[in-house]
Write a protein that holds these residues in place. Structure first.
Motif, short mmCIF file in Angstrom:
data_model
loop_
_atom_site.label_atom_id
_atom_site.label_comp_id
_atom_site.label_asym_id
_atom_site.label_seq_id
_atom_site.Cartn_x
_atom_site.Cartn_y
_atom_site.Cartn_z
N CYS A 207 -20.41 -20.87 -19.11
CA CYS A 207 -19.56 -20.38 -18.02
C CYS A 207 -20.41 -19.68 -16.98
CB CYS A 207 -18.48 -19.45 -18.56
SG CYS A 207 -19.14 -17.94 -19.34
N TYR A 321 -9.41 -20.25 -22.08
CA TYR A 321 -9.30 -19.12 -21.15
C TYR A 321 -8.22 -18.12 -21.55
CZ TYR A 321 -12.40 -21.89 -18.25
OH TYR A 321 -13.47 -22.60 -17.79
N ARG A 326 -13.22 -20.28 -26.61
CA ARG A 326 -14.01 -21.30 -25.94
C ARG A 326 -14.85 -22.11 -26.92
NH1 ARG A 326 -15.37 -21.88 -20.61
NH2 ARG A 326 -17.26 -23.08 -20.16
N GLN A 462 -10.61 -16.16 -16.05
CA GLN A 462 -9.74 -16.66 -15.00
C GLN A 462 -8.81 -15.54 -14.53
OE1 GLN A 462 -10.06 -19.54 -13.61
NE2 GLN A 462 -11.46 -20.52 -15.06
N ASN A 467 -3.84 -17.55 -16.12
CA ASN A 467 -3.40 -17.40 -17.50
C ASN A 467 -1.88 -17.51 -17.61
OD1 ASN A 467 -6.00 -17.04 -18.58
ND2 ASN A 467 -5.99 -14.86 -18.06
#
Length: 527
Positions: A207, A321, A326, A462, A467
């Motif tokens: 990321c 997220y 992840r 995010q 979300n």
């Protein structure tokens, strides 16, 4: 004179006995000719693996790939997903129409479509997962190869679906082959999820932390990853290579399955009942959509399939997220498909014991409490796995029941329209058309929603709006769609009593046709 009459009567009795014996032998030969071996059934069932395998890989991973690996803007990713699905939907009735008008060849009518479409299909599938060395034409690249693959996949799947009606004229043999097919298709889904997930999951794209991510990392202790993940030794090139390796493995399995299907299955020319006159494309649309039970069944699974497609298309992003898993999302997806595989026999028993409509109600409603649970409770890996198992049970009904109920509608149509024959490919292709059309709309809308919410490609975190959007896409929206579909199901007219009645009537029609063939053969032998 009496002696002559006695001799004549004896001769007639002998002749009748001989004809009766010949008729029994002919009937037995007819039955044996239409009986499928275990090898035939397995070969036929293996042909269902490519569609489900590639479909799961695309459904679970394509959106994530376009956003985080190809690094497309969410707006353009939504365009690719939407246009590709709509194009795919349009090709289904078109291919169904062309297949229904195909001439008979020495390989049959369906199998040549499968053979010719396979090489180009696997090539275009592989190129979907390749990141081209230029930026300006990326959107055109992915849109082109996605549409080409969907077209070629349709040329494989529509004939394969209709092939069910032409591998045997015996209903019992077709039902048995369909059961084999459902098992292999779920296995194909597991293969697609496992191959894509496990290969790609070991090479996750790191990321990219934004200006506010340090504060976000400190305030989101429930997340299972931190900004240190962005320092991973795995480079974006490693991730791209992993996607290409996964697509190569899936492409190889696709070719092998198509070869087994072509070699191990033979179409029976006597199963075809050609139409008396050619039918136009729009005339075919009017025919199938004007049949009430079919329209209601398509509407039911239009909404329920749309619910599961929303869940499928956004669950990987939701795990990465919103839940913060992840490094575990590919395992969660695999649990869903394994659960679906293991529960298929349970639902098969359930629908034979309690009926197909009841199975739809119970199967789709069973997943609702868990969809609510996963978004309402605090992020937990254990709860996520529990929800995945329950979701897999619902996915199993989405696999099994549409294809189990669609032949019932075709049988009902044949009972009510005995002189209108040869439309099987149209019924199957239009069903796929409407489900794919809906899924295209859903994927386009969901990706656009993420864009409007401020989705950050490869972001470590995010915004809250993203979300919230993901929670709506994997929970609230699917639940609403499920309830709409079940309301329509209430008006679906083919219950168990009607289904069994149709089966008896069709069996009587086949027996009458077999008797006519036997009588003609006996008359020819006598003459």
């Amino acid at each position: 004179m009496a002696k002559g009459e006695g001799g004549e009567q004896s001769s007639n009795a002998s002749l009748l006995s001989k004809l009766s014996t010949d008729g029994i032998k002919i009937a037995r030969r007819h039955e044996n000719r239409n009986r499928l071996s275990i090898c035939n059934k397995i070969s036929y069932a293996i042909g269902g693996i490519p569609y489900q395998m590639t479909g799961c890989a695309l459904g679970f991973f394509l959106q994530l790939y376009l956003l985080d690996v190809a690094q497309l803007d969410p707006f353009y990713a939504s365009i690719i997903l939407f246009v590709g699905r709509i194009w795919d939907a349009i090709t289904d009735p078109t291919v169904g129409f062309l297949v229904s008008r195909s001439p008979w060849t020495r390989f049959g009518r369906m199998l040549p479509w499968i053979l010719l479409s396979t090489p180009l299909a696997v090539l275009s599938y592989f190129l979907i997962w390749y990141v081209p060395p230029f930026e300006d034409g990326k959107v055109i690249w992915y849109l082109f190869f996605y549409c080409i693959f969907q077209t070629l996949q349709t040329c494989f799947h529509v004939p394969y679906s209709a092939l069910t009606m032409f591998i045997s004229s015996e209903q019992k043999e077709r039902d048995s082959a369909t059961a084999y097919r459902m098992t292999m298709e779920v296995l194909g889904s597991v293969l697609g999820t496992a191959i894509q997930g496990q290969i790609v999951g070991t090479a996750n794209a790191p990321c990219l932390p934004g200006p506010g991510d340090i504060l976000a990392d400190l305030s989101n202790s429930s997340q299972s990853f931190t900004l240190n993940d962005s320092k991973s030794v795995i480079s974006p090139e490693n991730t791209r290579t992993a996607y290409m390796i996964a697509s190569g493995v899936i492409s190889l399995i696709y070719v092998l399955c198509a070869a087994v299907l072509f070699i191990g299955v033979h179409e029976k020319k006597e199963c075809y009942r050609p139409r008396l006159e050619p039918m136009g494309f729009f005339q075919g649309i009017k025919l199938v959509m004007g049949f009430g039970p079919y329209a209601k069944l398509v509407s039911v699974f239009l909404f329920t399939s749309l619910a599961f497609m929303l869940l499928e298309g956004n669950f990987a992003l939701f795990c990465c997220y919103t839940l913060g898993f992840r490094s575990n999302f590919h395992n969660i997806l695999l649990v869903i498909m394994v659960s679906a595989t293991l529960t298929i026999p349970v639902w098969q028993w359930f629908l034979t014991r309690f009926g197909k409509k009841t199975a739809v109600y119970v199967g789709t409603l069973s997943v609702v409490p868990f969809l609510i649970l996963v978004v309402c409770m605090e992020s937990s890996l254990i709860i996520s796995y529990i929800v995945s198992i329950a979701a897999g049970a619902g996915v199993a009904t989405a696999f099994l029941l549409p294809w189990s109920m669609l032949p019932d509608v075709v049988d009902d149509f044949q009972v009510q329209n005995p002189n209108s024959t040869g439309h099987e490919a149209l019924f199957y292709s239009f069903y796929v058309f409407f489900t794919k059309f809906a899924s295209g709309v859903s994927l386009g809308i969901s990706t656009l929603s993420l864009d409007f919410a401020g989705y950050i490609s490869r972001g470590c975190f995010q915004p809250k709006e993203v979300n919230l959007t993901l929670k709506l896409l994997v929970s609230a929206a699917p639940i609403v769609l499920i309830f709409v579909g079940l309301v329509i199901l209430h008006f679906y007219p083919i219950d168990e009593e009607r289904r069994q009645g149709n089966r008896k009537l069709l069996q009587e029609q086949r027996d009458n046709e077999a008797d006519s063939e036997t009588d003609s053969t006996e008359l020819g032998n006598t003459v």
